[in-house]
Design a protein around this motif. Structure first.
Motif, PDB file in Angstrom:
ATOM      1  N   TYR A  79       3.461  -0.003   7.958  1.00  0.00           N
ATOM      2  CA  TYR A  79       2.817   0.584   9.127  1.00  0.00           C
ATOM      3  C   TYR A  79       1.390   0.051   9.269  1.00  0.00           C
ATOM      4  CZ  TYR A  79       6.559   3.889   9.921  1.00  0.00           C
ATOM      5  OH  TYR A  79       7.783   4.444  10.220  1.00  0.00           O
ATOM      6  N   GLY A  80       0.742  -0.192   8.145  1.00  0.00           N
ATOM      7  CA  GLY A  80      -0.617  -0.703   8.197  1.00  0.00           C
ATOM      8  C   GLY A  80      -1.071  -1.152   6.824  1.00  0.00           C
ATOM      9  N   VAL A  81      -2.197  -1.812   6.801  1.00  0.00           N
ATOM     10  CA  VAL A  81      -2.812  -2.240   5.541  1.00  0.00           C
ATOM     11  C   VAL A  81      -4.246  -1.729   5.516  1.00  0.00           C
ATOM     12  CG1 VAL A  81      -3.571  -4.189   4.139  1.00  0.00           C
ATOM     13  CG2 VAL A  81      -1.338  -4.253   5.272  1.00  0.00           C
ATOM     14  N   ALA A  82      -4.578  -1.060   4.453  1.00  0.00           N
ATOM     15  CA  ALA A  82      -5.907  -0.465   4.323  1.00  0.00           C
ATOM     16  C   ALA A  82      -6.671  -1.111   3.184  1.00  0.00           C
ATOM     17  CB  ALA A  82      -5.786   1.033   4.073  1.00  0.00           C
ATOM     18  N   TRP A  83      -7.975  -0.996   3.273  1.00  0.00           N
ATOM     19  CA  TRP A  83      -8.870  -1.368   2.178  1.00  0.00           C
ATOM     20  C   TRP A  83      -9.536  -0.096   1.658  1.00  0.00           C
ATOM     21  CZ3 TRP A  83      -9.149  -6.116  -0.023  1.00  0.00           C
ATOM     22  CH2 TRP A  83      -8.660  -7.206   0.713  1.00  0.00           C
ATOM     23  N   PHE A  84      -9.575   0.022   0.349  1.00  0.00           N
ATOM     24  CA  PHE A  84     -10.288   1.090  -0.330  1.00  0.00           C
ATOM     25  C   PHE A  84     -11.225   0.442  -1.341  1.00  0.00           C
ATOM     26  CE2 PHE A  84      -8.066   5.000   0.904  1.00  0.00           C
ATOM     27  CZ  PHE A  84      -6.908   4.489   1.465  1.00  0.00           C
TER      28      PHE A  84
ATOM     29  N   PRO B 140     -18.292   2.336  -9.756  1.00  0.00           N
ATOM     30  CA  PRO B 140     -18.346   2.980 -11.076  1.00  0.00           C
ATOM     31  C   PRO B 140     -18.835   4.415 -10.980  1.00  0.00           C
ATOM     32  CG  PRO B 140     -19.273   0.776 -11.194  1.00  0.00           C
ATOM     33  CD  PRO B 140     -19.025   1.058  -9.740  1.00  0.00           C
ATOM     34  N   GLY B 141     -18.082   5.331 -11.545  1.00  0.00           N
ATOM     35  CA  GLY B 141     -18.487   6.729 -11.563  1.00  0.00           C
ATOM     36  C   GLY B 141     -18.286   7.471 -10.266  1.00  0.00           C
ATOM     37  N   LYS B 142     -17.648   6.836  -9.290  1.00  0.00           N
ATOM     38  CA  LYS B 142     -17.453   7.477  -7.993  1.00  0.00           C
ATOM     39  C   LYS B 142     -15.968   7.558  -7.648  1.00  0.00           C
ATOM     40  CE  LYS B 142     -21.902   6.203  -5.973  1.00  0.00           C
ATOM     41  NZ  LYS B 142     -22.587   5.604  -4.799  1.00  0.00           N
ATOM     42  N   ASP B 143     -15.647   8.416  -6.703  1.00  0.00           N
ATOM     43  CA  ASP B 143     -14.289   8.535  -6.228  1.00  0.00           C
ATOM     44  C   ASP B 143     -13.907   7.333  -5.366  1.00  0.00           C
ATOM     45  OD1 ASP B 143     -14.615  12.111  -5.701  1.00  0.00           O
ATOM     46  OD2 ASP B 143     -13.976  10.975  -7.472  1.00  0.00           O
ATOM     47  N   ARG B 144     -12.614   7.138  -5.253  1.00  0.00           N
ATOM     48  CA  ARG B 144     -12.125   6.086  -4.358  1.00  0.00           C
ATOM     49  C   ARG B 144     -12.534   6.398  -2.924  1.00  0.00           C
ATOM     50  NH1 ARG B 144      -6.126   5.560  -5.228  1.00  0.00           N
ATOM     51  NH2 ARG B 144      -6.095   7.451  -3.947  1.00  0.00           N
ATOM     52  N   GLU B 145     -12.946   5.389  -2.195  1.00  0.00           N
ATOM     53  CA  GLU B 145     -13.461   5.572  -0.828  1.00  0.00           C
ATOM     54  C   GLU B 145     -12.654   4.721   0.145  1.00  0.00           C
ATOM     55  OE1 GLU B 145     -17.421   4.112  -0.337  1.00  0.00           O
ATOM     56  OE2 GLU B 145     -17.667   4.938   1.687  1.00  0.00           O
ATOM     57  N   PHE B 146     -12.285   5.313   1.264  1.00  0.00           N
ATOM     58  CA  PHE B 146     -11.599   4.581   2.323  1.00  0.00           C
ATOM     59  C   PHE B 146     -12.584   3.636   3.002  1.00  0.00           C
ATOM     60  CE2 PHE B 146      -8.853   3.622   5.761  1.00  0.00           C
ATOM     61  CZ  PHE B 146      -9.599   3.700   6.924  1.00  0.00           C
ATOM     62  N   VAL B 147     -12.156   2.401   3.211  1.00  0.00           N
ATOM     63  CA  VAL B 147     -13.011   1.409   3.871  1.00  0.00           C
ATOM     64  C   VAL B 147     -12.500   1.082   5.270  1.00  0.00           C
ATOM     65  CG1 VAL B 147     -13.877  -0.959   3.761  1.00  0.00           C
ATOM     66  CG2 VAL B 147     -13.715   0.412   1.665  1.00  0.00           C
ATOM     67  N   SER B 148     -11.233   0.715   5.382  1.00  0.00           N
ATOM     68  CA  SER B 148     -10.717   0.315   6.693  1.00  0.00           C
ATOM     69  C   SER B 148      -9.198   0.344   6.683  1.00  0.00           C
ATOM     70  CB  SER B 148     -11.198  -1.090   7.073  1.00  0.00           C
ATOM     71  OG  SER B 148     -10.588  -2.055   6.228  1.00  0.00           O
TER      72      SER B 148
ATOM     73  N   TYR C 167      -7.590  -9.480   6.403  1.00  0.00           N
ATOM     74  CA  TYR C 167      -8.921  -9.859   5.951  1.00  0.00           C
ATOM     75  C   TYR C 167      -9.893  -8.685   6.091  1.00  0.00           C
ATOM     76  CZ  TYR C 167      -6.907 -14.484   6.565  1.00  0.00           C
ATOM     77  OH  TYR C 167      -6.097 -15.597   6.497  1.00  0.00           O
ATOM     78  N   LEU C 168     -10.908  -8.719   5.266  1.00  0.00           N
ATOM     79  CA  LEU C 168     -12.017  -7.783   5.406  1.00  0.00           C
ATOM     80  C   LEU C 168     -13.296  -8.601   5.393  1.00  0.00           C
ATOM     81  CD1 LEU C 168     -12.866  -4.789   5.592  1.00  0.00           C
ATOM     82  CD2 LEU C 168     -13.222  -4.862   3.106  1.00  0.00           C
ATOM     83  N   GLN C 169     -13.878  -8.764   6.580  1.00  0.00           N
ATOM     84  CA  GLN C 169     -15.141  -9.484   6.714  1.00  0.00           C
ATOM     85  C   GLN C 169     -16.268  -8.487   6.486  1.00  0.00           C
ATOM     86  OE1 GLN C 169     -15.997 -12.813   7.416  1.00  0.00           O
ATOM     87  NE2 GLN C 169     -18.104 -12.097   7.072  1.00  0.00           N
ATOM     88  N   MET C 170     -17.084  -8.761   5.492  1.00  0.00           N
ATOM     89  CA  MET C 170     -18.162  -7.837   5.130  1.00  0.00           C
ATOM     90  C   MET C 170     -19.505  -8.517   5.373  1.00  0.00           C
ATOM     91  SD  MET C 170     -16.554  -6.279   1.604  1.00  0.00           S
ATOM     92  CE  MET C 170     -16.650  -7.836   0.737  1.00  0.00           C
ATOM     93  N   ASN C 171     -20.280  -7.952   6.286  1.00  0.00           N
ATOM     94  CA  ASN C 171     -21.587  -8.490   6.629  1.00  0.00           C
ATOM     95  C   ASN C 171     -22.688  -7.508   6.234  1.00  0.00           C
ATOM     96  OD1 ASN C 171     -20.378 -10.765   7.865  1.00  0.00           O
ATOM     97  ND2 ASN C 171     -20.188  -9.656   9.806  1.00  0.00           N
ATOM     98  N   ASN C 172     -23.905  -8.042   6.143  1.00  0.00           N
ATOM     99  CA  ASN C 172     -25.061  -7.206   5.802  1.00  0.00           C
ATOM    100  C   ASN C 172     -24.764  -6.327   4.581  1.00  0.00           C
ATOM    101  OD1 ASN C 172     -27.608  -6.067   5.998  1.00  0.00           O
ATOM    102  ND2 ASN C 172     -26.992  -4.559   7.533  1.00  0.00           N
TER     103      ASN C 172
ATOM    104  N   SER D  69     -19.372   4.642   6.187  1.00  0.00           N
ATOM    105  CA  SER D  69     -20.390   3.869   5.478  1.00  0.00           C
ATOM    106  C   SER D  69     -20.333   2.369   5.786  1.00  0.00           C
ATOM    107  CB  SER D  69     -20.252   4.087   3.968  1.00  0.00           C
ATOM    108  OG  SER D  69     -18.996   3.629   3.522  1.00  0.00           O
ATOM    109  N   VAL D  70     -19.253   1.906   6.409  1.00  0.00           N
ATOM    110  CA  VAL D  70     -19.124   0.469   6.676  1.00  0.00           C
ATOM    111  C   VAL D  70     -19.047   0.148   8.161  1.00  0.00           C
ATOM    112  CG1 VAL D  70     -17.952   0.189   4.462  1.00  0.00           C
ATOM    113  CG2 VAL D  70     -16.595   0.359   6.568  1.00  0.00           C
TER     114      VAL D  70
END
Length: 115
Positions: A31-36, A40-48, A79-84, A62-63
């Motif tokens: 259905y989709g592809v996500a990035w998480f 270190p020391g933090k919970d898993r976070e949803f990115v996209s 792909y995950l293009q990460m800028n700045n 945050s992104v």
């Protein structure tokens, strides 16, 4: 379905990096592809997330405005293009495939942002 992330590395703050997630197997089940990510020391976070059969995308707060996810259907790659990039973006990044009743995880790739 199998997913394999790559493209991580060391980058200075303000720089850019592109991650790739190669998808293989029965991609018609996706259905989709996500990035998480997990720092270190933090919970898993949803990115996209991006739809596998469409163009709809979602981003974590945050992104937003800095990261862009896209898909090359011919290559079965997301792909995950990460800028700045910021030091707080330092984490292990994982891609995950969403199926009807399951989530499949690829191995992570380390992204380190130096200040």
């Amino acid at each position: 379905v199998q997913l394999q992330a790559s493209g991580g590395g060391l980058v200075q703050a303000g720089g850019s990096l592109t991650l790739s997630c190669a998808v293989s197997g029965r991609t018609s089940l996706l259905y989709g592809v996500a990035w998480f990510r997990r720092a270190p020391g933090k919970d898993r976070e949803f990115v996209s997330n991006i739809q596998w059969s469409g163009d709809s995308t979602l981003y974590g707060d945050s992104v937003k405005g800095r990261f862009t996810t896209s898909r090359d259907s011919a290559k079965n790659t997301v792909y995950l293009q990460m800028n700045n990039l910021k030091p707080e973006d330092t984490a292990v990044y994982y891609c995950a495939g969403g199926l009807l009743n399951n989530i499949l995880w690829g191995q992570g790739t380390q992204v380190t942002v130096s200040s």
